[in-house]
Design an enzyme around this catalytic site. Sequence first.
Site, short mmCIF file in Angstrom:
data_model
loop_
_atom_site.label_atom_id
_atom_site.label_comp_id
_atom_site.label_asym_id
_atom_site.label_seq_id
_atom_site.Cartn_x
_atom_site.Cartn_y
_atom_site.Cartn_z
CD1 TRP A 171 0.35 0.00 3.21
CD2 TRP A 171 -1.56 1.16 3.35
NE1 TRP A 171 0.28 0.53 4.48
CE2 TRP A 171 -0.89 1.24 4.59
CE3 TRP A 171 -2.77 1.81 3.20
CZ2 TRP A 171 -1.42 1.96 5.67
CZ3 TRP A 171 -3.29 2.52 4.28
CH2 TRP A 171 -2.61 2.58 5.50
NE ARG A 282 5.02 -9.48 13.54
CZ ARG A 282 5.32 -8.24 13.94
NH1 ARG A 282 5.32 -7.24 13.08
NH2 ARG A 282 5.63 -7.99 15.20
N PRO A 283 8.80 -13.82 10.97
CG PRO A 283 9.22 -15.28 9.19
CD PRO A 283 8.13 -14.46 9.82
CG ASP A 317 2.48 -2.89 10.81
OD1 ASP A 317 2.16 -1.86 10.18
OD2 ASP A 317 3.41 -3.62 10.47
CD GLU A 526 7.54 4.31 8.95
OE1 GLU A 526 7.04 3.22 8.64
OE2 GLU A 526 8.27 4.47 9.96
#
Length: 624
Positions: A171, A282-283, A317, A526
């Site tokens: 996204w 999650r890796p 997240d 960000e």
Amino acid sequence: MASSLPSFAMMLLVTLMPLAMHVSAALPCAHPIYCSGPILEAVQMMGIFPDSKTFVDMPLNANISTVLEAAAATNFSDVTATKAFVAAYFGDAGSDLDTWTPTDWTPTPPVAADIKDADLKQWAIGLNERWQTLGKKMKADAQAAPDQHSLIFVPNPFIVPGGRFREFYYWDTYWITRGLLHCGMFATVKGMLQNYASLIDRFGFVPNGGRVYYERRSQPPVLTLMLADYYEFTNDSSLVKDMLPLLVKEYSFWMTNRSVNVTVGNNVYTVNIYNVDVASPRPESFKEDFAAAQGMNHTEQEKLWAEIASGAETGWDFSSRWMDDKANLSTRSLHTSIVVPVDLNSILYKVETQLADLFHRMDMAANSTLFGLRAVARLEAISKIFWDPQRQLWFDFNLTSQARQQDVYAAVFVPAWAGVTDSWSDADRTSLFNSMQTLEAGPAATSSKNNVKWLDMFSGVPTSSIRSGQQWDYPNMWPPLLSFAVAGLQRLRLDGADMAAFALAQKYISSAYVGWTSNPAQYMFEKYSVESNGQSGGGGEYTPQNGFGWSNGVALDLLHVFGQWLSAPQAHGRYDDTTNKRVIIASVVSGGFALGAGLLLFMHYRGRKSERRGYNPINEGANL
């Protein structure tokens, strides 16, 4: 050596047994190193790298069998031995990507002609230069030996967000491509669209990002919107016709794998949720996810890890929005899959209207009618499920309580952006705007004595009014959410909403410009803080990132739409390029001269808005 692999695996499992590891259920992908297995567990749990994502972004220096044989002879309980193993058999994170200058890049982008302010024009040229830094191309070995890389191979180069985000993200690319289009980089955008089309052909959907550990989760489905934007700029009907079947395939994935039925009165509505079937850490955040599940039984752990992965799929997240224990706003209380998000369903409403319009333009009447009917049905669902007639706002719906959630988030602007209010009366749109104007954060969030209205803050609108420590909450402002807010307010077609939209655009441009000019590295963050101008937001699982794809794209989009009225801050910190010292030190007041003068000019020329193409490039729903 191969015969020793089972004993090696057993050794590691015994070593980690006190941690009660159970990761054999639904895994993020099938890769034996990057997504599961004793090497991943040992390296990540040891915390060799401050950022867990680093290890899973490192390419192998040898084939998998060679690496596994070497691992069998390595004592992974010893830190020195583990570090030596990683150094010997893995390259640097991101070393399988080359920096790429887009072939259609030019030093003076078309958007510069839209900008009146000389400082902002020069800034836009600088943002355009940033595409050369963020452009990436996969090295040949990523295709020739894919098992030695965590990259998901795509055929064309692409633009990345920046910082730790070395690969493409789904996204994020929506706002990146908007910026690229305003810079005239149509070939670059086309290549990125074709990349995503190839991913749908392979997986049935677009993964979260360009790594194998993202293969089981997606992000908000915005590819249809990207194609519509591209078509508006290029009239490339050939690409549209090629991609439409794949866009329908992606839409079908969401309707089949991410949908639930909600009953309101005598009516049953099919709506969409985030719900990832991965029952392991999650890796890229392995140690953090394992820590979050400590003290839980095996079933509870797997359920939590699925909710964490679902939270990552939202793009938010993480946020208090997905947490059901308001006294414990941590990943441990995530229950993402029970939340029916108003913004996801608004995005899908826009996808449906865009598909209807694109099929109409391609003379495919039957498909156009089908998606027009889907859009009409979803429009009713949004009205019945998410709209609160008392508070005159939209709220997420909770599947457990079978009621709307009470906390408001910046997602409240997305329905208007998507066109949900296009057919509303002036009175209804005015009532909605009045409610938006009353949104505020209280002292518990702001640490001030009084409530502060969302529209009066620095940088733009906050993500929420809850100071949780999560990055998708107060006091962070995210450029994509700011973009939704500005466009949503504009789409209300009210004088006051237009003024508010321009004011938000000016605040974001001022904050981003200050962040850029006040540091020799020319930061584009960000996320930004609504408590100060030009400062990065914080919180979450990683340190603030610079780059930054969607921040650049939103800035260029706003400069295109409002460029005749926006002004650079009149006072700001600036560095001298030769001495590397600050030569101007001053503060920026978001409600100061630049905003006031620009707002007057903007309102004076409002009647010329039809000349400004930007936020709604296709007349969604016109042919329904």
